[in-house]
Motif scaffolding. Sequence first.
Motif, PDB file in Angstrom:
ATOM      1  N   THR A  42       0.812  -1.229   0.000  1.00 42.74           N
ATOM      2  CA  THR A  42       0.000   0.000   0.000  1.00 42.74           C
ATOM      3  C   THR A  42       0.839   1.269   0.000  1.00 42.74           C
ATOM      4  N   LYS A  70      -6.062   6.149   0.186  1.00 42.27           N
ATOM      5  CA  LYS A  70      -7.246   5.598   0.846  1.00 42.27           C
ATOM      6  C   LYS A  70      -8.416   5.556  -0.128  1.00 42.27           C
ATOM      7  N   ASP A  84     -16.894  -7.911   0.867  1.00 45.39           N
ATOM      8  CA  ASP A  84     -17.062  -7.700   2.306  1.00 45.39           C
ATOM      9  C   ASP A  84     -17.816  -8.854   2.961  1.00 45.39           C
ATOM     10  N   LYS A 127      -7.893  -4.199   2.587  1.00 41.31           N
ATOM     11  CA  LYS A 127      -8.787  -3.786   3.672  1.00 41.31           C
ATOM     12  C   LYS A 127      -8.140  -4.133   5.006  1.00 41.31           C
ATOM     13  N   ASN A 164     -10.418  -3.382  11.692  1.00 41.01           N
ATOM     14  CA  ASN A 164     -10.306  -2.667  12.963  1.00 41.01           C
ATOM     15  C   ASN A 164     -10.671  -3.585  14.125  1.00 41.01           C
ATOM     16  N   PHE A 216       0.242   2.806   3.228  1.00 43.21           N
ATOM     17  CA  PHE A 216      -1.144   3.260   3.310  1.00 43.21           C
ATOM     18  C   PHE A 216      -1.312   4.674   2.742  1.00 43.21           C
ATOM     19  N   GLY A 248     -11.611   4.016   0.831  1.00 42.08           N
ATOM     20  CA  GLY A 248     -12.883   4.114   1.530  1.00 42.08           C
ATOM     21  C   GLY A 248     -12.757   3.724   2.980  1.00 42.08           C
ATOM     22  N   GLN A 249     -13.824   4.039   3.729  1.00 50.87           N
ATOM     23  CA  GLN A 249     -13.859   3.756   5.157  1.00 50.87           C
ATOM     24  C   GLN A 249     -15.172   3.060   5.479  1.00 50.87           C
ATOM     25  N   GLY A 282     -13.413  -1.578   8.834  1.00 52.42           N
ATOM     26  CA  GLY A 282     -12.045  -1.355   8.438  1.00 52.42           C
ATOM     27  C   GLY A 282     -11.904  -0.267   7.402  1.00 52.42           C
ATOM     28  N   THR A 283     -10.656  -0.018   7.004  1.00 48.84           N
ATOM     29  CA  THR A 283     -10.321   1.002   6.012  1.00 48.84           C
ATOM     30  C   THR A 283      -9.705   0.314   4.803  1.00 48.84           C
ATOM     31  N   VAL A 284     -10.075   0.774   3.605  1.00 48.98           N
ATOM     32  CA  VAL A 284      -9.601   0.169   2.374  1.00 48.98           C
ATOM     33  C   VAL A 284      -8.587   1.094   1.726  1.00 48.98           C
ATOM     34  N   PHE A 285      -7.425   0.503   1.343  1.00 50.01           N
ATOM     35  CA  PHE A 285      -6.362   1.266   0.692  1.00 50.01           C
ATOM     36  C   PHE A 285      -6.049   0.644  -0.662  1.00 50.01           C
TER      37      PHE A 285
END
Length: 612
Positions: A300, A306, A444, A329, A332, A303, A308-309, A313-316
């Motif tokens: 990434t 980015k 997801d 992804k 969290n 990171f 999306g959130q 979790g957060t997607v990079f």
Amino acid sequence: MYIFWFLMATSVAEIGPTTITTQEECKETRCKPHGPAIRFPFRLRGSQPNHCGYPGFDLSCSQSKQTILELPNSVNLSVKHINYEGQQIHVYDSDGCLARKLPNLNLSATGFKFSVEEYSLNNWTVFNCSSDYVHYISKYYRIPCLSNQGHVVQYSDSGDDPLRSPLLTCSRIFDVFKTPGEFLHYKKQVFRLDWFRPNCSVCEVQRLGCHSQTNSTGDVKCFSIPRQPKGFSRHSRDVIVTGVVLCSFLVMLVVITGLYLVYRSKKQEKESAVKIEKFLEDYKALKPTRYVYADIKRITDNFKEKLGQGGYGTVFKGRLSNDILVAVKVLNNFKGDGEEFINEVGSMGRVHHINVARLGGFCADGYKRALVYEYLPNESLEKYIVSAKGGRRCLSWEKLEDIAVGIAKGIEYLHHGCEQRILHFDIKPHNILLDENFNPKISDFGLAKLCTKDQSVVSMMTARGTVGYIAPEVLSRNFGNVSYKSDVYSFGMLLLEMIKGRKDIEIAVEDRSQVNFPGWLYSHLDEREEQGISTEGESFNIIAKKLAIVGLCCIQWHPVDRPSMNVVVQMLQGVGNNLNVPPNPFISTDGMNPMATGGLPNQGLQIIPESE
């Protein structure tokens, strides 16, 4: 060989000179080299005398060398094929509008009949209607080639009650009798006609010629087809010489081609070995790769970008190589020793379907968790649904239909195509990603659960999913047990959201969020008020109606009343006019909302534990 010619000459001699003369006049012919063969009972008008064919079996050649069947009342049909043994002729209208000729088509005056094996014959009445009534008349009964922008030509069963017909406001044009209904609306329908007299099928099976008896009863007589009696003519010798030359040329061509193929195969041998090695290396990538957290940071670029959130979790955006982009992804607050996570990833890694986002790798480094998926440049379906309301970006109805079918096929695969049944529990537009061609892929699987195929119900301690897409039984067991039908409900809500998001759906309320959209759809579909879905063309209107009906079938309160996903796929791929509006779950017999009364009773499905 000479004995053969002697026997054939003897057979010809027994026929007599008059028969030989007739055979010369009536020998088989064609309009073009690969066209249908023309022989008794047919004759070629203008080239053969009347006695070469049976009355009413006249064929002719058009200027374009098409074979034409001439029927009474100047009805001419193009001939596709003639089956002499089965006594069948396959014809069609070259102008692409058979309905225009049907009023003059009177087979009772000919020796032909419609095939009762292939068609259901009925009486039909043809009407001329104003285009203003197009929304009230089924498209299936339209005759496209006779319609234009100003008027629409429709047809219906002559036995229908005229007082109840939507065609009551239209004017009658003509009637057709004992005719298949398909002929009225197909553009280039090839259909079959049978004949029973004269019956030359026995002669044809024995490879014999056929001609009429002198009487008029339709009786026929078989005869041997004459061949060259003695020796060879000059034409025959020329043919043989030409054949020898061509055969020699073909043998030489085969030898040269063979040598070239041997040379090329040796040249490509090393290339093939390289390709096989590359394939074996690529095949390893089909199984998820386990990364350490340092690899995730490298992929990434620490990171950097980015995408999306989400709640989990957060997607990079990442890059495995110069040509391979991925979406990483980072989860969290993931607790546990990681074994359950790895087992779930191992199961998901074996899922390979065009409509399911492919898992390429994962990270389980201490308490740090990450999933590596294929990169899909057009992001999620939610962006196109939400933006469609604002008029910025909008997908066509055809593309929305393709997306709906793709999502349904992906869910069907998860339910029935895997080693273990996978229940997603979070089907919503945000979790539907679109590739460069806007093909949908389900993503997801953070809330997914596994169960065996012979188990249809799962037990759950807490509700899971997204508000607005959660099935009623997930929130309250009064509606039934949690099963794969919960995903069907979420898919139905997704379909309705796709329709609701269209800017050309007119709802007579300023704030759409205050509208009970499923109830609004029911009122319009039940009352036939389809003007509430005003679009740019009828084909779009049909797609919107089909998506609406399928969506309403999927959001029935009780899981047993919802179709399975394989049935949903069949409904979406079928004709929209064949779908019936399901019962309205928002109106009970006592006029109360089922949600308010505690829902429907449990149907006794067996509750099973979740798979480990």
